[in-house]
Scaffold this motif. Structure first.
Motif, PDB file in Angstrom:
ATOM      1  N   PRO A  53       0.812  -1.229   0.000  1.00 21.49           N
ATOM      2  CA  PRO A  53       0.000   0.000   0.000  1.00 21.49           C
ATOM      3  C   PRO A  53       0.843   1.275   0.000  1.00 21.49           C
ATOM      4  O   PRO A  53       0.444   2.272  -0.613  1.00 21.49           O
ATOM      5  CB  PRO A  53      -0.818  -0.129   1.299  1.00 21.49           C
ATOM      6  N   ILE A  54       2.000   1.246   0.663  1.00 26.63           N
ATOM      7  CA  ILE A  54       2.875   2.430   0.667  1.00 26.63           C
ATOM      8  C   ILE A  54       3.447   2.663  -0.727  1.00 26.63           C
ATOM      9  O   ILE A  54       3.520   3.801  -1.207  1.00 26.63           O
ATOM     10  CB  ILE A  54       4.006   2.251   1.710  1.00 26.63           C
TER      11      ILE A  54
ATOM     12  N   ASN B 219       2.101   1.733  -3.596  1.00 25.72           N
ATOM     13  CA  ASN B 219       0.999   2.231  -4.439  1.00 25.72           C
ATOM     14  C   ASN B 219       0.679   3.693  -4.138  1.00 25.72           C
ATOM     15  O   ASN B 219       0.349   4.474  -5.040  1.00 25.72           O
ATOM     16  CB  ASN B 219      -0.250   1.371  -4.249  1.00 25.72           C
ATOM     17  N   PHE B 220       0.762   4.075  -2.865  1.00 18.26           N
ATOM     18  CA  PHE B 220       0.519   5.472  -2.478  1.00 18.26           C
ATOM     19  C   PHE B 220       1.553   6.404  -3.117  1.00 18.26           C
ATOM     20  O   PHE B 220       1.206   7.461  -3.654  1.00 18.26           O
ATOM     21  CB  PHE B 220       0.556   5.594  -0.955  1.00 18.26           C
ATOM     22  N   LEU B 221       2.823   5.993  -3.075  1.00 19.05           N
ATOM     23  CA  LEU B 221       3.884   6.808  -3.674  1.00 19.05           C
ATOM     24  C   LEU B 221       3.696   6.920  -5.191  1.00 19.05           C
ATOM     25  O   LEU B 221       3.897   7.993  -5.774  1.00 19.05           O
ATOM     26  CB  LEU B 221       5.250   6.203  -3.350  1.00 19.05           C
TER      27      LEU B 221
ATOM     28  N   LYS C  26       0.866   6.678  -6.861  1.00 21.89           N
ATOM     29  CA  LYS C  26      -0.356   7.417  -7.195  1.00 21.89           C
ATOM     30  C   LYS C  26      -0.209   8.911  -6.966  1.00 21.89           C
ATOM     31  O   LYS C  26      -0.631   9.724  -7.807  1.00 21.89           O
ATOM     32  CB  LYS C  26      -1.525   6.858  -6.373  1.00 21.89           C
ATOM     33  N   TYR C  27       0.392   9.311  -5.832  1.00 19.34           N
ATOM     34  CA  TYR C  27       0.371  10.719  -5.449  1.00 19.34           C
ATOM     35  C   TYR C  27       1.668  11.467  -5.765  1.00 19.34           C
ATOM     36  O   TYR C  27       1.683  12.695  -5.734  1.00 19.34           O
ATOM     37  CB  TYR C  27       0.056  10.842  -3.947  1.00 19.34           C
ATOM     38  N   THR C  28       2.736  10.751  -6.027  1.00 20.04           N
ATOM     39  CA  THR C  28       3.986  11.440  -6.387  1.00 20.04           C
ATOM     40  C   THR C  28       4.391  11.174  -7.826  1.00 20.04           C
ATOM     41  O   THR C  28       5.411  11.688  -8.278  1.00 20.04           O
ATOM     42  CB  THR C  28       5.128  10.985  -5.456  1.00 20.04           C
TER      43      THR C  28
END
Length: 376
Positions: A60-61, A63-65, A67-69
């Motif tokens: 999840p971390i 995927n978060f990076l 998606k948002y960066t």
């Protein structure tokens, strides 16, 4: 008559069961052929298990990076690896030494705990009800002197040196292989489903993707949720013990966090060391320990669990208890920890297959009805 037997479902399933029993019987007679395969899977089991657990915690971390960066996946994986190494270094430099120090201090104070327990037992047996029982004689028969305990420990240690070396070797292999497994899981995990699709007929590929998605969601919710739960329970249990002045609060908090992985029984197992360390000397503190665990478990059960894991598993409490009993009897500690997610995966597959069969039957019925209508 023979046509009826030939087309009979009873005959069909009887033959299927007979063939299955024959295969099982033959397999037991050629065990030497399957032993290398079993050794291969048991060698890979622990590294893949640890790598898979860390994958579901860290993915999840990643995927978060992404998606948002707008970061490329390889760079996100490298950044997450750097953060993981930082956390491990912090644990080695600060957390583990604190645990070792508290464990050593607790081991040194075991004679004091035993003395307090003996004093409490003597006061307890002063009750007239126990006058007819010679407790001292019973204790001598049990032979629980320190010299006897040390002798038994050394004897067991000498008998298990071979298994100790084997454990050290397997642990070393696991430590070396897990980072590589985890790296490639994080880097190429999104390619797994397309590669699996190729092995199935084109008409069933969509269903297979749906099934894999459900399995992935089930595991992701359970593993990441359990990790968050353990951190929450361990941290706030430690803080609660610290506030009420319990010795070895950090050690008991870590134990509470780890045992929280065991559904229903975990909180009681995590509470037990703190109660045993305080109840014979400070009974009121032991009562406060129970209050701390009760408050933490209430917050966890009513706030953390519903929002983090939710009802994705939706397993009845009685089913969980039965699964724990059976899995613990079959595979011991591993069974207790892995029984619930394994059951959830099997249930997801069975429900999906049953639903797929029903859907196919409905489609076939509609097609037959359409064909009949066209003929008319």
């Amino acid at each position: 008559m023979f046509d009826k037997l030939k087309n009979s479902k009873l005959m069909f399933w009887s033959l299927e069961l007979l063939i299955l029993a024959t295969l099982v019987f033959v397999s037991t007679k050629i065990n030497f052929l399957f032993q290398p395969i079993g050794t291969f899977f048991t060698t890979l089991f622990l590294p893949v298990l640890i790598g898979g657990f860390l994958y579901y915690v860290l993915n999840p971390i990643v995927n978060f990076l992404i998606k948002y960066t707008k970061m490329k996946r390889i760079y996100a994986v490298i950044l997450v690896f750097i953060l993981l190494v930082g956390v491990l270094v912090w644990m080695v430099l600060s957390v583990i030494p604190s645990l070792v120090s508290q464990i050593s201090s607790l081991a040194e104070n075991i004679p004091t705990f035993v003395s307090n327990m003996q004093n409490w037992a003597r006061k307890f047996i002063e009750n007239p009800i126990f006058n007819q029982i010679d407790i001292e004689q019973q204790i001598e028969k049990m032979d629980i002197s320190y010299s006897a305990l040390i002798q038994r420990f050394l004897s067991g240690l000498s008998n298990s040196l071979g298994s100790i070396f084997s454990t050290v070797a397997s642990t070393t292999v696991t430590i070396i292989t897990v980072p590589f497994i985890l790296f490639y899981m994080l880097k190429d995990g999104d390619r797994l489903v397309p590669n699996i699709q190729r092995f199935f007929p084109e008409k069933n590929r969509k269903e297979i993707v749906d099934l894999l998605g459900q399995l992935n969601q089930t595991l992701s919710n359970y593993i990441s949720g359990q990790a968050i739960e353990c951190i929450f329970v361990g941290t706030f249990t430690f803080i609660g013990y610290l506030i009420i002045g319990v010795d070895y609060a950090f050690l008991f908090g870590v134990i509470a966090g780890i045992t929280n992985l065991i559904p229903y029984l975990g909180p009681y197992l995590g509470l037990l060391p703190a109660v045993l360390a305080t109840v014979f000397n400070e009974p009121f503190t032991a009562l406060l320990c129970c209050v701390v665990v009760l408050v933490v478990q209430q917050i966890d059960g009513n706030v953390i669990y519903p929002n983090v894991i939710g009802k994705s598993l939706s397993i009845h409490p009685l089913t969980i208890i039965l699964v724990l009993l059976v899995a613990g009897n079959i595979a011991g500690l591993f069974g207790i920890f892995l029984g619930i997610p394994f059951y959830a995966i099997c249930r997801t597959i069975i429900v999906f297959v049953v639903r797929l069969i029903r859907t196919n039957r409905i489609k076939e019925s509609r097609e037959k009805l359409t064909d009949t209508t066209n003929d008319l």
